[in-house]
Write an enzyme that holds these catalytic residues in place. Sequence first.
Site, PDB file in Angstrom:
ATOM      1  N   SER A  31       0.877  -1.182   0.000  1.00 26.14           N
ATOM      2  CA  SER A  31       0.000   0.000   0.000  1.00 26.14           C
ATOM      3  C   SER A  31       0.905   1.220   0.000  1.00 26.14           C
ATOM      4  O   SER A  31       2.045   1.149   0.489  1.00 26.14           O
ATOM      5  CB  SER A  31      -0.860   0.015   1.269  1.00 26.14           C
ATOM      6  OG  SER A  31      -1.407   1.298   1.486  1.00 26.14           O
ATOM      7  N   TYR A  54      -1.821  -0.593  10.493  1.00 27.70           N
ATOM      8  CA  TYR A  54      -1.979  -0.946   9.075  1.00 27.70           C
ATOM      9  C   TYR A  54      -0.738  -0.538   8.282  1.00 27.70           C
ATOM     10  O   TYR A  54      -0.199  -1.325   7.495  1.00 27.70           O
ATOM     11  CB  TYR A  54      -3.236  -0.274   8.514  1.00 27.70           C
ATOM     12  CG  TYR A  54      -3.466  -0.568   7.049  1.00 27.70           C
ATOM     13  CD1 TYR A  54      -3.963  -1.801   6.648  1.00 27.70           C
ATOM     14  CD2 TYR A  54      -3.180   0.381   6.062  1.00 27.70           C
ATOM     15  CE1 TYR A  54      -4.167  -2.089   5.295  1.00 27.70           C
ATOM     16  CE2 TYR A  54      -3.379   0.108   4.722  1.00 27.70           C
ATOM     17  CZ  TYR A  54      -3.870  -1.138   4.342  1.00 27.70           C
ATOM     18  OH  TYR A  54      -4.063  -1.412   3.008  1.00 27.70           O
TER      19      TYR A  54
HETATM   20  N1  LIG Z   1      -8.871  -0.890  -1.171  1.00 21.65           N
HETATM   21  C1  LIG Z   1      -7.859  -0.067  -0.965  1.00 21.65           C
HETATM   22  O1  LIG Z   1      -8.000   1.176  -0.964  1.00 21.65           O
HETATM   23  C2  LIG Z   1      -6.484  -0.616  -0.770  1.00 21.65           C
HETATM   24  C3  LIG Z   1      -5.388   0.280  -0.863  1.00 21.65           C
HETATM   25  C4  LIG Z   1      -4.100  -0.211  -0.668  1.00 21.65           C
HETATM   26  C5  LIG Z   1      -3.912  -1.559  -0.395  1.00 21.65           C
HETATM   27  N2  LIG Z   1      -4.988  -2.387  -0.309  1.00 21.65           N
HETATM   28  C6  LIG Z   1      -4.726  -3.799  -0.004  1.00 21.65           C
HETATM   29  O2  LIG Z   1      -5.270  -4.625  -1.011  1.00 21.65           O
HETATM   30  C7  LIG Z   1      -5.673  -5.864  -0.445  1.00 21.65           C
HETATM   31  C8  LIG Z   1      -7.113  -6.150  -0.835  1.00 21.65           C
HETATM   32  O3  LIG Z   1      -7.917  -5.087  -0.396  1.00 21.65           O
HETATM   33  P1  LIG Z   1      -9.450  -4.956  -0.821  1.00 21.65           P
HETATM   34  O4  LIG Z   1      -9.730  -3.505  -0.765  1.00 21.65           O
HETATM   35  O5  LIG Z   1      -9.736  -5.717  -2.048  1.00 21.65           O
HETATM   36  O6  LIG Z   1     -10.124  -5.665   0.468  1.00 21.65           O
HETATM   37  P2  LIG Z   1     -11.508  -6.458   0.670  1.00 21.65           P
HETATM   38  O7  LIG Z   1     -11.851  -6.336   2.107  1.00 21.65           O
HETATM   39  O8  LIG Z   1     -12.511  -6.039  -0.352  1.00 21.65           O
HETATM   40  O9  LIG Z   1     -11.056  -7.957   0.372  1.00 21.65           O
HETATM   41  C9  LIG Z   1     -10.119  -8.600   1.203  1.00 21.65           C
HETATM   42  C10 LIG Z   1     -10.461 -10.078   1.236  1.00 21.65           C
HETATM   43  O10 LIG Z   1      -9.522 -10.718   2.109  1.00 21.65           O
HETATM   44  C11 LIG Z   1     -10.219 -11.683   2.867  1.00 21.65           C
HETATM   45  N3  LIG Z   1      -9.542 -11.943   4.125  1.00 21.65           N
HETATM   46  C12 LIG Z   1      -9.482 -11.119   5.218  1.00 21.65           C
HETATM   47  N4  LIG Z   1      -8.847 -11.739   6.211  1.00 21.65           N
HETATM   48  C13 LIG Z   1      -8.488 -12.959   5.752  1.00 21.65           C
HETATM   49  C14 LIG Z   1      -7.822 -14.062   6.346  1.00 21.65           C
HETATM   50  N5  LIG Z   1      -7.408 -14.033   7.630  1.00 21.65           N
HETATM   51  N6  LIG Z   1      -7.622 -15.177   5.595  1.00 21.65           N
HETATM   52  C15 LIG Z   1      -8.059 -15.223   4.306  1.00 21.65           C
HETATM   53  N7  LIG Z   1      -8.725 -14.227   3.715  1.00 21.65           N
HETATM   54  C16 LIG Z   1      -8.932 -13.106   4.425  1.00 21.65           C
HETATM   55  C17 LIG Z   1     -11.588 -11.066   3.124  1.00 21.65           C
HETATM   56  O11 LIG Z   1     -12.549 -12.053   3.451  1.00 21.65           O
HETATM   57  C18 LIG Z   1     -11.856 -10.357   1.810  1.00 21.65           C
HETATM   58  O12 LIG Z   1     -12.599 -11.177   0.919  1.00 21.65           O
HETATM   59  C19 LIG Z   1      -5.456  -5.746   1.069  1.00 21.65           C
HETATM   60  O13 LIG Z   1      -4.215  -6.351   1.403  1.00 21.65           O
HETATM   61  C20 LIG Z   1      -5.381  -4.246   1.293  1.00 21.65           C
HETATM   62  O14 LIG Z   1      -4.609  -3.913   2.412  1.00 21.65           O
HETATM   63  C21 LIG Z   1      -6.271  -1.959  -0.490  1.00 21.65           C
END
Ligand SMILES: NC(=O)c1ccc[n+]([C@@H]2O[C@H](COP(=O)([O-])OP(=O)(O)OC[C@H]3O[C@@H](n4cnc5c(N)ncnc54)[C@H](O)[C@@H]3O)[C@@H](O)[C@H]2O)c1
Length: 254
Positions: free
Chosen positions: A138, A151
């Site tokens: 991120s 985070y």
């Molecule tokens: N959305 C953003 O703005 C953003 C920005 C930077 C980084 N990210 C990173 O991208 C990745 C995905 O984010 P997203 O926005 O798609 O999130 P999201 O919450 O839409 O999806 C994340 C998925 O991970 C699964 N998950 C959570 N804990 C888990 C566990 N212990 N074991 C297995 N699965 C698990 C959840 O059930 C969910 O389906 C994350 O690592 C997040 O930190 C997101």
Amino acid sequence: MFSLEGKIAIVTGGGSGIGKAISILFARQGADVHIIELNADAAEETVIEIQKNNGKAYAHGCDVSNQNQVLDIFYQIGAADILVNNAGIAHIGKADTTSEEDFDKVFAVNVKGAYNTLFAAIPFLKKSESPVILNMASIAAVVGIADRFAYSMSKGAIYAMTMSVARDYLEDGIRCNSISPARVHTPFVDGFIAKNYAGQEEEVFARLSQSQPIGRMGKPEEVAALALYLCAEESGFITGNDYPIDGGFIKLNN
Ligand SMILES: NC(=O)c1ccc[n+]([C@@H]2O[C@H](COP(=O)([O-])OP(=O)(O)OC[C@H]3O[C@@H](n4cnc5c(N)ncnc54)[C@H](O)[C@@H]3O)[C@@H](O)[C@H]2O)c1
């Protein structure tokens, strides 16, 4: 270009948001996609969507923070060419407003979860002809974002983990990179706005959109397209790097 035909891709957190978009795109490009997900029903929904388009996908209910569960799933799958460490959870708080329990939870999922899948996948990746690991970091790893203490630290660890793994497995031909998105519009974002800013959802959504100089949040499909490039053989000269996808967040703010 960008064919993943014949490759086995493991995607954690493929039941939602960025991981879902990656799973769908990788399957469209010909990979057999294995989704490792805490929310088994959500993983199954992604699988059904992929199968409707004649893709190959499998759902595995699993908590990535539990090493035995992760090892069991990899043993069942039995091979891996691509590992995408995407599962992650958000947390809002500063050092003095983050409880020990929340701190441990964020690290268990975001950091130990990625280590667990690396631990399980690397013996299989070593047997692959073009093995590649992609970690979801991120912009919070390198830019001070307010109120994201645990985070941001967890994503800093993912950034360092990427460089460490890239170096350690050079001789095995395993490439390892990370992607650092700014805000991407997924259930992850909607979830933390609803939880932390009840009643101010629209205002906070607009503010978070404007924090990217480009004036909006990213789309999961845009991150998936970069992920495809970094996992395809066309990016064979790339390892040990982090790729921001941030609407200008890091370099154009101010
Ligand atoms: N959305 C953003 O703005 C953003 C920005 C930077 C980084 N990210 C990173 O991208 C990745 C995905 O984010 P997203 O926005 O798609 O999130 P999201 O919450 O839409 O999806 C994340 C998925 O991970 C699964 N998950 C959570 N804990 C888990 C566990 N212990 N074991 C297995 N699965 C698990 C959840 O059930 C969910 O389906 C994350 O690592 C997040 O930190 C997101």
